[in-house]
Write a protein that holds these residues in place. Structure first.
Motif, PDB file in Angstrom:
ATOM      1  N   THR A   1       0.827  -1.203   0.000  1.00  0.00           N
ATOM      2  CA  THR A   1       0.000   0.000   0.000  1.00  0.00           C
ATOM      3  C   THR A   1       0.859   1.250   0.000  1.00  0.00           C
ATOM      4  OG1 THR A   1      -1.737  -1.181   1.216  1.00  0.00           O
ATOM      5  CG2 THR A   1      -1.830   1.229   1.220  1.00  0.00           C
ATOM      6  N   GLY A   2       1.880   1.262   0.845  1.00  0.00           N
ATOM      7  CA  GLY A   2       2.763   2.421   0.887  1.00  0.00           C
ATOM      8  C   GLY A   2       3.497   2.634  -0.417  1.00  0.00           C
ATOM      9  N   ALA A   3       3.930   1.542  -1.045  1.00  0.00           N
ATOM     10  CA  ALA A   3       4.612   1.669  -2.334  1.00  0.00           C
ATOM     11  C   ALA A   3       3.682   2.229  -3.404  1.00  0.00           C
ATOM     12  CB  ALA A   3       5.157   0.311  -2.770  1.00  0.00           C
ATOM     13  N   ALA A   4       2.429   1.765  -3.424  1.00  0.00           N
ATOM     14  CA  ALA A   4       1.466   2.266  -4.404  1.00  0.00           C
ATOM     15  C   ALA A   4       1.198   3.752  -4.203  1.00  0.00           C
ATOM     16  CB  ALA A   4       0.165   1.474  -4.303  1.00  0.00           C
ATOM     17  N   LEU A   5       0.986   4.160  -2.961  1.00  0.00           N
ATOM     18  CA  LEU A   5       0.697   5.571  -2.683  1.00  0.00           C
ATOM     19  C   LEU A   5       1.924   6.445  -2.915  1.00  0.00           C
ATOM     20  CD1 LEU A   5      -1.484   5.172   0.534  1.00  0.00           C
ATOM     21  CD2 LEU A   5      -2.266   5.743  -1.768  1.00  0.00           C
ATOM     22  N   GLY A   6       3.103   5.940  -2.556  1.00  0.00           N
ATOM     23  CA  GLY A   6       4.319   6.711  -2.800  1.00  0.00           C
ATOM     24  C   GLY A   6       4.569   6.934  -4.277  1.00  0.00           C
ATOM     25  N   ALA A   7       4.373   5.885  -5.076  1.00  0.00           N
ATOM     26  CA  ALA A   7       4.550   6.022  -6.521  1.00  0.00           C
ATOM     27  C   ALA A   7       3.508   6.954  -7.117  1.00  0.00           C
ATOM     28  CB  ALA A   7       4.470   4.646  -7.187  1.00  0.00           C
ATOM     29  N   ALA A   8       2.264   6.848  -6.644  1.00  0.00           N
ATOM     30  CA  ALA A   8       1.211   7.740  -7.140  1.00  0.00           C
ATOM     31  C   ALA A   8       1.540   9.193  -6.804  1.00  0.00           C
ATOM     32  CB  ALA A   8      -0.137   7.344  -6.533  1.00  0.00           C
ATOM     33  N   GLY A   9       2.018   9.435  -5.590  1.00  0.00           N
ATOM     34  CA  GLY A   9       2.387  10.794  -5.208  1.00  0.00           C
ATOM     35  C   GLY A   9       3.523  11.338  -6.049  1.00  0.00           C
ATOM     36  N   ALA A  10       4.507  10.491  -6.370  1.00  0.00           N
ATOM     37  CA  ALA A  10       5.629  10.933  -7.203  1.00  0.00           C
ATOM     38  C   ALA A  10       5.156  11.310  -8.606  1.00  0.00           C
ATOM     39  CB  ALA A  10       6.685   9.827  -7.278  1.00  0.00           C
TER      40      ALA A  10
END
Length: 356
Positions: A84-93
């Motif tokens: 989940t954190g990886a998905a949200l971090g990539a989306a934010g980037a």
């Protein structure tokens, strides 16, 4: 003349090698941090598991009590937090580099709220129906809601980027929150309790089926996200110069925003809306890479942030208060001060917006 060109080429090559080494070390350090936090999330807590016992359980040995707690509670939470954190971090980037605004992220511009509103409306429509709340149904509903929010922002702003786009996103986010509040008032008591826990952003009860769904999306989406993030690099110098360099920022920007919405929506479907993770991950990653944009660094930072928040909310807080908190409460509490700081820094910047 040729000697001068050769010397400048050597300088550029050295700078690029230095940047690659810096990114490599930063990503390696973040990967180690994620592994350590994930291990700590599994072995530490109210029910503690020793590392040798964890190795035996992962190797297939059954230890009464410990095997069930590790494989059905602790390990799923750790894996879900990472994904989940990886998905949200990539989306934010993707959002920040596309819009070149420090406040650009799916949870600020309405994507997360749109996904949450669609899921809650789905709960209301399928209340009491068998299979109405399946993982696949929830993911599809969240995806529709997140993409609908993006379309609404595009239709309102009629452009990509700029203050108009950000204001449109904030308006769509407010509308999504209103829909969530109204729909929850109409839910039955049982459905209301589960919806309330999910809306808070909780990793309680996450299943391996949801994890497999999110993992499948990430396997397909993250490589494409990395390509789009790299193609957006010319836009860092401005759209006009990017066009002069032969780049096509508008189609790439639209694709990046759409893919970011997919990542954020599916993550929201799995664990609920985790506030500010997408907003936090990119500036923290930039700090660790000394200003170099990197989607892998942002994804790893998001994973570390969610793991840390879940560890504190699920294990540290109960030791002090006797009651666990949803993970989203911790991410929201940490993200609110950062958002205020970003707003203050944005106000001191000429033109009001810093480049991504």
């Amino acid at each position: 003349m040729s000697l001068q060109r050769t010397a400048s080429d050597d300088v550029v090559a050295r700078l690029r090698r230095s940047d690659r080494r810096r990114l490599g070390w930063a990503c390696a350090g973040l990967a180690v941090a994620v592994l350590v936090l994930a291990l700590l999330r599994v072995v530490w807590g109210t029910y503690q598991v020793t590392v040798p016992d964890l190795v035996r359980i992962l190797a297939g040995e059954t230890i009464p009590g410990a095997s069930f707690i590790v494989l059905e509670e602790k390990l799923p939470r750790a894996v879900a937090a990472v994904l989940t954190g990886a998905a949200l971090g990539a989306a934010g980037a993707l959002y920040r580099r596309t819009l070149r605004n420090p406040l650009a992220s799916p949870d600020i511009l309405g994507v997360t709220q749109g996904a949450a509103a669609a899921v809650v409306l789905g709960m209301l429509a399928t209340a009491g129906q068998t299979g109405g709340g399946s993982d696949l149904t929830r993911a599809a509903t969240a995806l529709i809601g997140g993409l609908a929010a993006v379309v609404a922002v595009f239709a309102t702003a009629r452009s990509v980027g700029g203050e108009r786009f950000v204001v449109a996103g904030i308006a769509v986010a407010a509308a999504g929150q209103a829909v969530v509040a109204g729909a929850m008032l109409s839910l039955a008591q049982h459905d209301l309790q589960s919806a309330t826990v999910w809306i808070a952003g909780s990793l309680n009860g996450v299943t391996w089926g949801r994890i497999a769904l999110l993992a499948g999306v990430l396997v397909a989406a993250l490589p494409l996200a990395g390509v789009l993030h790299a193609r957006l690099a010319p836009a860092d110098v401005g759209p006009d110069l990017a066009h002069a360099l032969g780049a096509r920022p508008r189609p790439t920007s639209a694709a990046a925003l759409g893919l970011g919405a997919v990542l954020a929506a599916v993550a929201t479907a799995v664990v609920g809306p985790l506030a500010f993770v997408a907003l936090l991950a990119t500036p923290v990653a930039r700090g660790l890479t000394r200003g170099l944009p990197s989607l892998p660094a942002a994804a790893l930072t998001g994973a570390a942030l969610v793991l840390l928040a879940d560890l504190v909310a699920g294990e540290a807080v109960p030791l002090l208060t006797g009651a666990a908190l949803p993970t989203g409460v911790l991410t929201g509490a940490a993200g609110a001060p950062l958002m205020l700081w970003l707003l203050l820094r944005q106000g001191r910047t000429p033109g009001g917006v810093r480049p991504a």
